[in-house]
Design a protein around this motif. Structure first.
Motif, short mmCIF file in Angstrom:
data_model
loop_
_atom_site.label_atom_id
_atom_site.label_comp_id
_atom_site.label_asym_id
_atom_site.label_seq_id
_atom_site.Cartn_x
_atom_site.Cartn_y
_atom_site.Cartn_z
N GLU A 144 -4.11 -3.68 -5.27
CA GLU A 144 -3.25 -4.09 -4.16
C GLU A 144 -1.87 -4.52 -4.65
N HIS A 146 -5.70 1.22 -9.84
CA HIS A 146 -5.12 1.26 -8.49
C HIS A 146 -5.53 -0.02 -7.78
N GLU A 185 0.47 4.20 -2.97
CA GLU A 185 0.08 5.56 -2.60
C GLU A 185 1.16 6.56 -3.03
N ALA A 234 0.80 -1.23 0.00
CA ALA A 234 0.00 0.00 0.00
C ALA A 234 0.83 1.28 0.00
N PRO A 235 1.88 1.41 0.81
CA PRO A 235 2.62 2.68 0.80
C PRO A 235 3.23 3.03 -0.55
N THR A 290 0.97 7.22 -6.92
CA THR A 290 -0.16 8.05 -7.36
C THR A 290 -0.07 9.49 -6.85
N SER A 291 0.77 9.71 -5.84
CA SER A 291 0.90 11.05 -5.27
C SER A 291 2.02 11.87 -5.88
N THR A 331 -0.40 -1.03 -9.72
CA THR A 331 -1.00 0.27 -9.97
C THR A 331 -0.41 0.82 -11.26
#
Length: 575
Positions: free
Chosen positions: A229, A227, A213, A209-210, A216-217, A232
Protein backbone atom coordinates in the motif's frame (compact mmCIF):
# COMPACT_ATOMS: atom_id res chain seq x y z
CA UNK A 1 14.43 2.05 -20.82
CA UNK A 2 17.74 2.40 -22.68
CA UNK A 3 17.69 4.35 -25.96
CA UNK A 4 17.85 2.33 -29.13
CA UNK A 5 21.11 4.18 -29.84
CA UNK A 6 22.63 2.83 -26.63
CA UNK A 7 21.51 -0.72 -27.39
CA UNK A 8 22.92 -0.60 -30.92
CA UNK A 9 26.15 0.96 -29.63
CA UNK A 10 26.59 -1.91 -27.16
CA UNK A 11 25.97 -4.50 -29.88
CA UNK A 12 28.44 -2.94 -32.34
CA UNK A 13 31.07 -2.57 -29.60
CA UNK A 14 30.64 -6.23 -28.66
CA UNK A 15 31.17 -7.19 -32.30
CA UNK A 16 34.36 -5.09 -32.39
CA UNK A 17 35.59 -6.89 -29.24
CA UNK A 18 34.77 -10.28 -30.75
CA UNK A 19 36.71 -9.41 -33.91
CA UNK A 20 39.72 -8.49 -31.77
CA UNK A 21 39.44 -11.66 -29.68
CA UNK A 22 39.46 -13.83 -32.80
CA UNK A 23 42.52 -12.05 -34.19
CA UNK A 24 40.65 -10.33 -37.00
CA UNK A 25 41.86 -7.29 -38.87
CA UNK A 26 42.56 -4.41 -36.49
CA UNK A 27 41.13 -1.88 -38.95
CA UNK A 28 37.81 -3.77 -39.02
CA UNK A 29 37.56 -3.82 -35.23
CA UNK A 30 38.37 -0.09 -35.12
CA UNK A 31 35.74 0.60 -37.79
CA UNK A 32 33.04 -1.05 -35.68
CA UNK A 33 34.26 0.74 -32.55
CA UNK A 34 33.99 4.03 -34.41
CA UNK A 35 30.53 3.17 -35.69
CA UNK A 36 29.44 2.18 -32.17
CA UNK A 37 30.59 5.52 -30.74
CA UNK A 38 28.97 7.44 -33.59
CA UNK A 39 25.61 5.74 -33.07
CA UNK A 40 25.80 6.25 -29.30
CA UNK A 41 26.51 9.96 -29.74
CA UNK A 42 24.02 10.56 -32.54
CA UNK A 43 21.34 13.06 -31.44
CA UNK A 44 18.51 11.39 -33.36
CA UNK A 45 16.88 8.12 -32.27
CA UNK A 46 18.20 5.49 -34.71
CA UNK A 47 14.93 3.58 -34.38
CA UNK A 48 13.31 6.38 -36.42
CA UNK A 49 15.85 6.21 -39.28
CA UNK A 50 15.78 4.24 -42.49
CA UNK A 51 18.86 2.86 -44.24
CA UNK A 52 19.64 6.19 -45.90
CA UNK A 53 19.31 8.07 -42.63
CA UNK A 54 21.58 5.59 -40.86
CA UNK A 55 24.27 5.96 -43.54
CA UNK A 56 24.37 9.70 -42.83
CA UNK A 57 25.84 8.91 -39.38
CA UNK A 58 29.65 9.25 -39.55
CA UNK A 59 31.30 5.83 -39.72
CA UNK A 60 28.09 4.01 -40.64
CA UNK A 61 28.25 2.55 -44.13
CA UNK A 62 25.88 0.22 -45.96
CA UNK A 63 27.05 -2.93 -44.16
CA UNK A 64 26.77 -1.42 -40.67
CA UNK A 65 23.42 0.18 -41.51
CA UNK A 66 22.06 -3.22 -42.61
CA UNK A 67 23.17 -4.75 -39.31
CA UNK A 68 21.51 -1.95 -37.35
CA UNK A 69 18.26 -2.40 -39.25
CA UNK A 70 18.40 -6.14 -38.59
CA UNK A 71 18.84 -5.47 -34.86
CA UNK A 72 16.01 -2.94 -34.76
CA UNK A 73 13.75 -5.40 -36.59
CA UNK A 74 14.65 -8.63 -34.76
CA UNK A 75 16.58 -7.70 -31.62
CA UNK A 76 19.59 -9.64 -32.95
CA UNK A 77 22.61 -9.29 -35.22
CA UNK A 78 23.44 -12.50 -37.04
CA UNK A 79 27.15 -11.68 -37.27
CA UNK A 80 27.31 -11.12 -33.51
CA UNK A 81 25.55 -14.42 -32.82
CA UNK A 82 28.01 -16.21 -35.11
CA UNK A 83 31.01 -14.51 -33.53
CA UNK A 84 29.75 -15.37 -30.05
CA UNK A 85 29.45 -19.01 -31.05
CA UNK A 86 33.08 -19.01 -32.21
CA UNK A 87 34.43 -17.62 -28.95
CA UNK A 88 34.17 -19.56 -25.68
CA UNK A 89 31.75 -17.90 -23.28
CA UNK A 90 34.48 -17.82 -20.65
CA UNK A 91 36.69 -15.65 -22.83
CA UNK A 92 33.83 -13.19 -23.27
CA UNK A 93 33.53 -13.19 -19.49
CA UNK A 94 37.23 -12.38 -19.13
CA UNK A 95 37.15 -9.30 -21.38
CA UNK A 96 34.68 -7.72 -18.95
CA UNK A 97 37.57 -7.40 -16.48
CA UNK A 98 38.71 -3.75 -16.57
CA UNK A 99 42.13 -3.38 -18.14
CA UNK A 100 42.47 -6.96 -19.42
CA UNK A 101 41.48 -6.53 -23.06
CA UNK A 102 40.46 -9.06 -25.75
CA UNK A 103 43.94 -10.13 -26.88
CA UNK A 104 45.18 -10.97 -23.39
CA UNK A 105 41.91 -12.79 -22.67
CA UNK A 106 42.48 -14.99 -25.72
CA UNK A 107 46.09 -15.69 -24.71
CA UNK A 108 44.89 -16.79 -21.28
CA UNK A 109 42.42 -19.16 -22.92
CA UNK A 110 44.79 -20.57 -25.51
CA UNK A 111 47.86 -20.93 -23.27
CA UNK A 112 46.32 -21.80 -19.90
CA UNK A 113 42.76 -22.87 -20.75
CA UNK A 114 41.30 -20.18 -18.50
CA UNK A 115 37.58 -19.65 -19.12
CA UNK A 116 36.32 -17.95 -15.96
CA UNK A 117 37.18 -15.22 -13.49
CA UNK A 118 37.58 -17.80 -10.73
CA UNK A 119 40.11 -19.78 -12.80
CA UNK A 120 41.99 -16.57 -13.55
CA UNK A 121 42.14 -15.68 -9.85
CA UNK A 122 43.55 -19.11 -9.08
CA UNK A 123 46.15 -18.78 -11.85
CA UNK A 124 47.25 -15.38 -10.56
CA UNK A 125 47.66 -16.67 -7.03
CA UNK A 126 49.69 -19.60 -8.37
CA UNK A 127 51.87 -17.14 -10.35
CA UNK A 128 51.17 -19.06 -13.58
CA UNK A 129 50.77 -15.91 -15.69
CA UNK A 130 54.37 -14.74 -15.31
CA UNK A 131 55.72 -17.10 -17.95
CA UNK A 132 53.37 -15.75 -20.62
CA UNK A 133 54.67 -13.21 -23.10
CA UNK A 134 53.36 -9.74 -22.27
CA UNK A 135 52.43 -10.70 -18.70
CA UNK A 136 54.30 -10.16 -15.45
CA UNK A 137 53.96 -9.30 -11.79
CA UNK A 138 52.52 -5.88 -12.50
CA UNK A 139 50.03 -7.42 -14.95
CA UNK A 140 48.90 -9.74 -12.15
CA UNK A 141 48.37 -6.77 -9.83
CA UNK A 142 46.36 -4.98 -12.51
CA UNK A 143 44.22 -8.06 -13.14
CA UNK A 144 43.48 -8.43 -9.42
CA UNK A 145 42.45 -4.79 -9.26
CA UNK A 146 40.33 -5.18 -12.39
CA UNK A 147 38.55 -8.20 -10.90
CA UNK A 148 37.87 -6.16 -7.78
CA UNK A 149 36.32 -3.40 -9.89
CA UNK A 150 34.27 -5.96 -11.81
CA UNK A 151 32.95 -7.50 -8.62
CA UNK A 152 31.98 -4.09 -7.25
CA UNK A 153 30.19 -3.28 -10.50
CA UNK A 154 28.38 -6.59 -10.18
CA UNK A 155 26.84 -5.44 -6.92
CA UNK A 156 24.09 -3.82 -8.95
CA UNK A 157 25.27 -0.22 -9.04
CA UNK A 158 24.91 1.78 -12.24
CA UNK A 159 26.45 5.02 -13.42
CA UNK A 160 24.88 8.32 -12.43
CA UNK A 161 23.92 9.23 -16.01
CA UNK A 162 22.06 5.98 -16.69
CA UNK A 163 20.27 6.21 -13.36
CA UNK A 164 19.26 9.81 -14.02
CA UNK A 165 17.84 8.96 -17.44
CA UNK A 166 15.77 6.17 -15.93
CA UNK A 167 14.61 8.22 -12.95
CA UNK A 168 13.52 11.20 -15.04
CA UNK A 169 11.50 8.92 -17.30
CA UNK A 170 9.83 7.34 -14.24
CA UNK A 171 9.07 10.74 -12.72
CA UNK A 172 7.50 11.87 -16.00
CA UNK A 173 5.35 8.72 -16.19
CA UNK A 174 4.13 8.90 -12.59
CA UNK A 175 3.61 12.68 -12.62
CA UNK A 176 1.04 12.12 -15.36
CA UNK A 177 -1.07 9.82 -13.14
CA UNK A 178 -4.23 11.52 -11.93
CA UNK A 179 -4.00 12.60 -8.32
CA UNK A 180 -0.26 13.29 -8.33
CA UNK A 181 0.53 16.38 -6.27
CA UNK A 182 4.32 16.03 -6.29
CA UNK A 183 6.79 13.52 -7.69
CA UNK A 184 10.59 13.36 -7.66
CA UNK A 185 13.55 11.04 -7.21
CA UNK A 186 15.39 10.82 -3.89
CA UNK A 187 18.16 8.73 -2.36
CA UNK A 188 21.74 8.68 -3.59
CA UNK A 189 20.61 9.88 -7.03
CA UNK A 190 19.35 13.15 -5.58
CA UNK A 191 22.69 13.45 -3.77
CA UNK A 192 24.39 12.94 -7.18
CA UNK A 193 26.53 9.99 -6.10
CA UNK A 194 28.72 8.71 -8.94
CA UNK A 195 27.05 5.29 -8.91
CA UNK A 196 23.51 4.37 -7.86
CA UNK A 197 22.18 1.16 -6.35
CA UNK A 198 18.38 1.46 -6.40
CA UNK A 199 16.27 4.36 -7.66
CA UNK A 200 13.97 5.85 -5.03
CA UNK A 201 10.88 7.61 -6.38
CA UNK A 202 8.59 9.61 -4.09
CA UNK A 203 5.03 10.68 -4.85
CA UNK A 204 2.79 12.94 -2.77
CA UNK A 205 -0.82 11.87 -3.25
CA UNK A 206 -3.93 11.10 -1.25
CA UNK A 207 -4.50 7.71 -2.89
CA UNK A 208 -1.45 5.44 -3.31
CA UNK A 209 -3.10 2.63 -5.30
CA UNK A 210 -3.14 4.29 -8.76
CA UNK A 211 0.60 4.95 -8.58
CA UNK A 212 1.48 1.46 -7.45
CA UNK A 213 -0.60 0.11 -10.31
CA UNK A 214 0.95 2.51 -12.80
CA UNK A 215 4.50 1.51 -11.83
CA UNK A 216 3.89 -2.23 -12.12
CA UNK A 217 2.17 -1.74 -15.49
CA UNK A 218 5.04 0.07 -17.20
CA UNK A 219 6.21 -1.86 -20.29
CA UNK A 220 9.86 -1.94 -19.20
CA UNK A 221 9.09 -3.49 -15.78
CA UNK A 222 10.21 -7.12 -15.85
CA UNK A 223 9.52 -8.18 -12.26
CA UNK A 224 7.45 -7.00 -9.32
CA UNK A 225 9.56 -7.57 -6.21
CA UNK A 226 7.04 -6.26 -3.67
CA UNK A 227 3.61 -4.67 -4.00
CA UNK A 228 2.23 -2.87 -0.97
CA UNK A 229 0.00 0.00 0.00
CA UNK A 230 2.83 2.40 0.83
CA UNK A 231 5.77 0.95 -1.10
CA UNK A 232 6.19 -1.01 -4.30
CA UNK A 233 9.48 -2.34 -5.65
CA UNK A 234 10.06 -3.49 -9.23
CA UNK A 235 12.95 -4.56 -11.39
CA UNK A 236 13.27 -3.26 -14.94
CA UNK A 237 14.28 -5.28 -17.98
CA UNK A 238 17.83 -3.94 -17.53
CA UNK A 239 17.99 -5.24 -13.94
CA UNK A 240 17.51 -1.88 -12.21
CA UNK A 241 15.50 -1.89 -8.98
CA UNK A 242 13.00 0.93 -8.48
CA UNK A 243 11.38 1.61 -5.10
CA UNK A 244 8.24 3.76 -5.13
CA UNK A 245 6.86 5.33 -1.96
CA UNK A 246 3.63 7.34 -1.85
CA UNK A 247 3.51 9.90 0.95
CA UNK A 248 0.61 11.89 2.38
CA UNK A 249 0.95 15.45 0.99
CA UNK A 250 1.33 16.85 4.49
CA UNK A 251 4.40 14.62 5.08
CA UNK A 252 6.16 15.48 1.83
CA UNK A 253 9.02 17.55 3.29
CA UNK A 254 9.87 15.10 6.06
CA UNK A 255 9.65 12.16 3.69
CA UNK A 256 11.87 13.83 1.10
CA UNK A 257 14.45 14.66 3.78
CA UNK A 258 14.38 11.15 5.19
CA UNK A 259 14.56 9.25 1.89
CA UNK A 260 17.24 11.50 0.42
CA UNK A 261 19.65 10.48 3.18
CA UNK A 262 22.43 9.63 3.50
CA UNK A 263 22.02 7.31 6.48
CA UNK A 264 24.85 9.04 8.35
CA UNK A 265 23.35 12.48 7.70
CA UNK A 266 19.94 11.28 8.88
CA UNK A 267 21.45 9.94 12.08
CA UNK A 268 22.91 13.39 12.76
CA UNK A 269 19.61 15.16 12.15
CA UNK A 270 17.72 12.69 14.36
CA UNK A 271 20.31 13.18 17.12
CA UNK A 272 19.80 16.93 16.81
CA UNK A 273 16.05 16.44 17.11
CA UNK A 274 16.40 14.25 20.21
CA UNK A 275 18.55 16.89 21.94
CA UNK A 276 15.68 19.32 21.44
CA UNK A 277 13.01 16.97 22.77
CA UNK A 278 11.77 16.14 19.29
CA UNK A 279 11.34 13.04 17.16
CA UNK A 280 12.11 13.07 13.42
CA UNK A 281 10.80 10.44 11.00
CA UNK A 282 9.68 10.18 7.39
CA UNK A 283 6.24 11.41 8.50
CA UNK A 284 7.33 14.61 10.20
CA UNK A 285 8.94 16.33 13.15
CA UNK A 286 7.02 15.66 16.36
CA UNK A 287 7.15 16.61 20.01
CA UNK A 288 8.72 13.53 21.62
CA UNK A 289 6.56 13.74 24.74
CA UNK A 290 3.13 14.63 23.42
CA UNK A 291 3.46 13.27 19.88
CA UNK A 292 2.13 16.55 18.52
CA UNK A 293 3.12 17.27 14.93
CA UNK A 294 5.35 20.32 14.62
CA UNK A 295 6.24 20.46 10.93
CA UNK A 296 6.52 18.14 7.95
CA UNK A 297 5.30 19.75 4.75
CA UNK A 298 8.62 21.10 3.42
CA UNK A 299 12.28 20.19 3.87
CA UNK A 300 13.07 23.82 4.62
CA UNK A 301 10.66 23.89 7.57
CA UNK A 302 12.09 20.64 9.00
CA UNK A 303 15.66 21.91 8.88
CA UNK A 304 14.64 25.34 10.17
CA UNK A 305 12.93 23.86 13.24
CA UNK A 306 16.16 21.94 13.96
CA UNK A 307 18.09 25.23 13.87
CA UNK A 308 19.61 24.60 10.46
CA UNK A 309 19.41 26.19 7.02
CA UNK A 310 18.19 23.95 4.22
CA UNK A 311 21.12 21.67 3.41
CA UNK A 312 21.60 20.88 -0.30
CA UNK A 313 21.28 17.14 -0.98
CA UNK A 314 24.81 16.96 -2.42
CA UNK A 315 26.21 17.84 1.02
CA UNK A 316 24.19 15.31 3.02
CA UNK A 317 27.03 12.84 3.58
CA UNK A 318 27.98 13.65 7.22
CA UNK A 319 31.14 15.43 6.15
CA UNK A 320 30.71 18.43 8.41
CA UNK A 321 27.56 19.89 6.87
CA UNK A 322 25.58 19.82 10.13
CA UNK A 323 28.28 21.68 12.07
CA UNK A 324 28.73 24.16 9.22
CA UNK A 325 24.98 24.72 9.10
CA UNK A 326 24.78 25.36 12.83
CA UNK A 327 27.59 27.94 12.47
CA UNK A 328 25.91 29.53 9.46
CA UNK A 329 28.90 28.60 7.28
CA UNK A 330 27.41 26.40 4.55
CA UNK A 331 28.88 27.37 1.16
CA UNK A 332 26.79 28.94 -1.58
CA UNK A 333 27.23 25.98 -3.90
CA UNK A 334 27.87 26.10 -7.63
CA UNK A 335 24.68 25.74 -9.67
CA UNK A 336 24.02 24.71 -13.26
CA UNK A 337 23.09 28.28 -14.16
CA UNK A 338 26.49 29.51 -12.94
CA UNK A 339 28.35 27.71 -15.74
CA UNK A 340 29.18 30.26 -18.45
CA UNK A 341 31.06 27.98 -20.83
CA UNK A 342 32.66 24.64 -21.56
CA UNK A 343 36.47 24.50 -21.76
CA UNK A 344 37.13 20.94 -22.97
CA UNK A 345 35.36 19.61 -26.08
CA UNK A 346 36.21 17.77 -29.30
CA UNK A 347 35.15 17.75 -32.93
CA UNK A 348 35.45 15.25 -35.77
CA UNK A 349 38.85 16.72 -36.59
CA UNK A 350 40.13 14.16 -34.07
CA UNK A 351 38.01 11.65 -32.16
CA UNK A 352 34.80 13.67 -31.88
CA UNK A 353 31.67 12.70 -33.79
CA UNK A 354 30.36 16.08 -34.92
CA UNK A 355 31.85 18.87 -37.04
CA UNK A 356 32.96 22.12 -35.48
CA UNK A 357 29.92 24.03 -36.71
CA UNK A 358 27.49 21.57 -35.06
CA UNK A 359 29.35 21.60 -31.74
CA UNK A 360 29.42 25.41 -31.69
CA UNK A 361 25.70 25.67 -32.50
CA UNK A 362 24.81 23.14 -29.79
CA UNK A 363 26.90 25.01 -27.22
CA UNK A 364 25.26 28.30 -28.15
CA UNK A 365 21.84 26.68 -27.73
CA UNK A 366 22.80 25.98 -24.13
CA UNK A 367 23.18 29.71 -23.56
CA UNK A 368 26.92 29.73 -22.99
CA UNK A 369 28.80 33.02 -23.02
CA UNK A 370 31.94 31.29 -24.29
CA UNK A 371 33.01 27.89 -25.56
CA UNK A 372 36.39 26.24 -26.13
CA UNK A 373 37.27 23.73 -28.84
CA UNK A 374 40.18 21.57 -27.64
CA UNK A 375 40.92 18.81 -30.11
CA UNK A 376 43.75 16.37 -29.44
CA UNK A 377 47.37 17.23 -30.21
CA UNK A 378 49.67 15.01 -32.34
CA UNK A 379 51.19 12.74 -29.68
CA UNK A 380 47.99 10.68 -29.76
CA UNK A 381 49.03 9.34 -33.16
CA UNK A 382 45.70 7.64 -33.82
CA UNK A 383 44.11 11.10 -34.10
CA UNK A 384 46.48 12.10 -36.95
CA UNK A 385 46.64 15.72 -35.85
CA UNK A 386 49.14 18.07 -37.46
CA UNK A 387 50.07 21.70 -36.91
CA UNK A 388 48.58 22.50 -40.31
CA UNK A 389 45.23 20.96 -39.38
CA UNK A 390 45.02 22.74 -36.03
CA UNK A 391 45.91 26.10 -37.58
CA UNK A 392 43.26 25.64 -40.27
CA UNK A 393 40.75 24.88 -37.52
CA UNK A 394 41.82 28.04 -35.70
CA UNK A 395 40.96 30.12 -38.77
CA UNK A 396 37.49 28.57 -38.91
CA UNK A 397 36.99 29.11 -35.15
CA UNK A 398 37.84 32.79 -35.61
CA UNK A 399 35.31 33.03 -38.45
CA UNK A 400 32.56 31.53 -36.26
CA UNK A 401 33.44 33.60 -33.20
CA UNK A 402 30.44 35.64 -32.06
CA UNK A 403 28.10 34.40 -34.81
CA UNK A 404 25.91 32.32 -32.47
CA UNK A 405 24.12 34.48 -29.91
CA UNK A 406 27.35 36.45 -29.52
CA UNK A 407 29.00 33.44 -27.84
CA UNK A 408 32.76 33.91 -27.85
CA UNK A 409 34.91 31.03 -29.05
CA UNK A 410 38.25 29.98 -27.62
CA UNK A 411 40.63 27.91 -29.69
CA UNK A 412 42.47 25.39 -27.57
CA UNK A 413 43.92 21.92 -27.59
CA UNK A 414 44.05 18.88 -25.34
CA UNK A 415 47.71 18.01 -25.01
CA UNK A 416 49.01 14.59 -24.13
CA UNK A 417 51.26 14.49 -21.07
CA UNK A 418 54.06 12.15 -22.14
CA UNK A 419 55.73 9.58 -19.88
CA UNK A 420 58.37 12.18 -18.90
CA UNK A 421 55.89 15.05 -18.53
CA UNK A 422 56.64 16.56 -21.94
CA UNK A 423 53.90 17.92 -24.20
CA UNK A 424 53.06 17.55 -27.89
CA UNK A 425 54.04 20.96 -29.22
CA UNK A 426 56.89 23.36 -28.29
CA UNK A 427 56.15 26.35 -26.06
CA UNK A 428 56.32 28.86 -28.89
CA UNK A 429 53.52 27.00 -30.71
CA UNK A 430 51.44 26.58 -27.54
CA UNK A 431 51.67 30.31 -26.83
CA UNK A 432 49.20 31.05 -29.63
CA UNK A 433 46.37 28.91 -28.23
CA UNK A 434 43.70 30.58 -26.12
CA UNK A 435 43.66 27.58 -23.80
CA UNK A 436 45.67 24.40 -23.27
CA UNK A 437 44.29 21.38 -21.42
CA UNK A 438 46.88 18.69 -20.64
CA UNK A 439 45.94 15.10 -19.82
CA UNK A 440 47.48 11.69 -19.23
CA UNK A 441 46.30 9.20 -21.88
CA UNK A 442 48.79 6.33 -21.61
CA UNK A 443 51.53 4.68 -19.50
CA UNK A 444 49.14 4.47 -16.55
CA UNK A 445 51.30 1.89 -14.77
CA UNK A 446 54.40 3.99 -14.22
CA UNK A 447 55.79 4.22 -10.70
CA UNK A 448 54.14 6.58 -8.23
CA UNK A 449 57.20 8.83 -8.36
CA UNK A 450 57.23 9.00 -12.16
CA UNK A 451 53.49 9.67 -12.43
CA UNK A 452 53.72 12.43 -9.84
CA UNK A 453 56.69 14.04 -11.60
CA UNK A 454 54.86 13.75 -14.91
CA UNK A 455 51.79 15.66 -13.68
CA UNK A 456 53.78 18.29 -11.82
CA UNK A 457 55.95 18.99 -14.85
CA UNK A 458 52.80 19.58 -16.89
CA UNK A 459 51.46 21.94 -14.20
CA UNK A 460 54.70 23.91 -14.37
CA UNK A 461 54.43 24.51 -18.11
CA UNK A 462 53.37 28.17 -18.46
CA UNK A 463 50.87 27.38 -21.22
CA UNK A 464 48.93 24.59 -19.47
CA UNK A 465 45.84 26.12 -17.87
CA UNK A 466 43.94 22.94 -16.96
CA UNK A 467 44.90 19.35 -16.10
CA UNK A 468 42.24 17.20 -17.75
CA UNK A 469 40.63 14.16 -16.07
CA UNK A 470 43.51 14.17 -13.53
CA UNK A 471 43.35 10.60 -12.18
CA UNK A 472 42.42 9.06 -15.60
CA UNK A 473 39.91 6.73 -13.96
CA UNK A 474 36.94 5.18 -15.80
CA UNK A 475 34.37 4.21 -13.19
CA UNK A 476 34.05 0.44 -12.99
CA UNK A 477 36.50 0.01 -15.89
CA UNK A 478 39.86 1.51 -15.00
CA UNK A 479 41.32 2.61 -11.68
CA UNK A 480 42.90 5.99 -11.21
CA UNK A 481 46.67 6.28 -11.53
CA UNK A 482 48.83 5.89 -8.44
CA UNK A 483 50.29 9.40 -8.08
CA UNK A 484 50.94 11.56 -5.03
CA UNK A 485 47.98 13.82 -5.63
CA UNK A 486 48.61 15.96 -2.57
CA UNK A 487 51.89 16.95 -4.23
CA UNK A 488 50.02 17.54 -7.50
CA UNK A 489 47.39 19.68 -5.73
CA UNK A 490 50.13 21.74 -4.13
CA UNK A 491 51.79 22.22 -7.53
CA UNK A 492 48.49 23.32 -9.11
CA UNK A 493 47.95 25.90 -6.37
CA UNK A 494 51.54 27.14 -6.70
CA UNK A 495 51.47 27.44 -10.50
CA UNK A 496 47.88 28.62 -10.91
CA UNK A 497 46.81 25.53 -12.86
CA UNK A 498 43.16 24.50 -12.66
CA UNK A 499 42.11 20.90 -12.15
CA UNK A 500 39.33 19.51 -14.27
CA UNK A 501 36.14 17.96 -12.99
CA UNK A 502 35.40 15.88 -16.07
CA UNK A 503 31.63 15.58 -16.27
CA UNK A 504 31.42 12.41 -18.37
CA UNK A 505 29.43 9.93 -16.23
CA UNK A 506 32.13 7.29 -16.76
CA UNK A 507 34.80 9.63 -15.39
CA UNK A 508 33.57 12.27 -12.89
CA UNK A 509 37.27 12.95 -12.45
CA UNK A 510 38.17 14.54 -10.07
CA UNK A 511 35.76 12.81 -7.71
CA UNK A 512 34.16 14.60 -4.77
CA UNK A 513 36.69 13.42 -2.17
CA UNK A 514 39.64 14.55 -4.31
CA UNK A 515 37.93 17.90 -4.86
CA UNK A 516 37.61 18.41 -1.11
CA UNK A 517 41.32 17.68 -0.68
CA UNK A 518 42.41 19.86 -3.57
CA UNK A 519 40.29 22.80 -2.42
CA UNK A 520 42.17 22.86 0.88
CA UNK A 521 45.31 23.69 -1.12
CA UNK A 522 43.60 26.65 -2.78
CA UNK A 523 43.24 25.01 -6.21
CA UNK A 524 40.80 26.36 -8.81
CA UNK A 525 38.71 24.00 -10.94
CA UNK A 526 37.17 23.72 -14.41
CA UNK A 527 33.95 21.73 -14.81
CA UNK A 528 33.99 20.42 -18.40
CA UNK A 529 31.90 18.02 -20.45
CA UNK A 530 34.81 16.58 -22.51
CA UNK A 531 32.08 16.31 -25.16
CA UNK A 532 32.82 14.23 -28.23
CA UNK A 533 29.30 14.74 -29.64
CA UNK A 534 26.54 17.31 -29.33
CA UNK A 535 24.64 14.87 -27.10
CA UNK A 536 27.52 14.92 -24.61
CA UNK A 537 27.31 18.63 -23.82
CA UNK A 538 24.47 18.10 -21.29
CA UNK A 539 26.84 15.90 -19.23
CA UNK A 540 27.81 19.22 -17.65
CA UNK A 541 25.06 18.68 -15.06
CA UNK A 542 26.92 15.67 -13.66
CA UNK A 543 30.12 17.65 -13.33
CA UNK A 544 28.24 20.40 -11.51
CA UNK A 545 26.68 17.78 -9.22
CA UNK A 546 30.13 16.38 -8.44
CA UNK A 547 31.48 19.89 -7.81
CA UNK A 548 28.61 20.50 -5.38
CA UNK A 549 29.48 17.29 -3.55
CA UNK A 550 33.00 18.75 -3.25
CA UNK A 551 31.59 21.91 -1.60
CA UNK A 552 32.61 24.17 -4.52
CA UNK A 553 31.22 27.64 -5.11
CA UNK A 554 31.09 29.59 -8.37
CA UNK A 555 34.25 31.42 -7.28
CA UNK A 556 36.13 28.10 -7.21
CA UNK A 557 35.27 27.26 -10.84
CA UNK A 558 36.98 29.20 -13.63
CA UNK A 559 34.26 28.54 -16.23
CA UNK A 560 31.70 30.08 -13.90
CA UNK A 561 33.58 33.37 -14.22
CA UNK A 562 32.92 36.17 -16.72
CA UNK A 563 35.09 35.92 -19.82
CA UNK A 564 37.22 38.90 -18.80
CA UNK A 565 38.15 37.24 -15.51
CA UNK A 566 38.76 33.90 -17.24
CA UNK A 567 41.07 35.58 -19.74
CA UNK A 568 43.02 37.21 -16.89
CA UNK A 569 43.42 33.77 -15.31
CA UNK A 570 44.66 32.27 -18.57
CA UNK A 571 47.01 35.19 -19.20
CA UNK A 572 48.31 35.04 -15.65
CA UNK A 573 49.29 31.41 -16.08
CA UNK A 574 51.30 32.24 -19.19
CA UNK A 575 52.90 35.35 -17.71
Amino acid sequence: MARANDQVEAMLQEYADLIAIRGGEAFKARAYEKAARAVGGHPQDVATLDAEGLREIPGVGRSVADKILEYLRTGRMTVVDEARAAVPAGVRELIAIPGLGPRKAMVLYEELGITSVDQLLEAVHQERLRDLKGFGERTEDNILHGISLLQKAGEGRILLGAAMDAAEQLVAELSAVRGCIRCTYAGSLRRMRETIGDIDILVAARRPAPFMEALTSLPYVAEVIAHGEKKTSVRTATGLQVDLRVLPPASWGAGLQYFTGSRAHNIRTRELAVRQGLKLSEYGLFDAESGESITSETEESVYERLGLPWIPPALREDRGEIAAGLRGELPDLLEDKDIRGDLHTHTDLTDGLAPLEDMVAAAAARGYAYYAVTDHAPDLSMQRMTSEKILAQRERVRELDGRHRRMRLLHGTELNIGPDGSLDWPDEFLADFDLCVASVHSHFNQSRQDLTHRLIRACENPHVAVIGHPTTRRIGKRPGIDADFDAVFEACARTGTALEINAHPERLDLCDEDILRAKRYGVKFAVNSDAHATTHLPYMRYGVGTARRGWLTADDVINAWPLTRLRRFLAGKAA
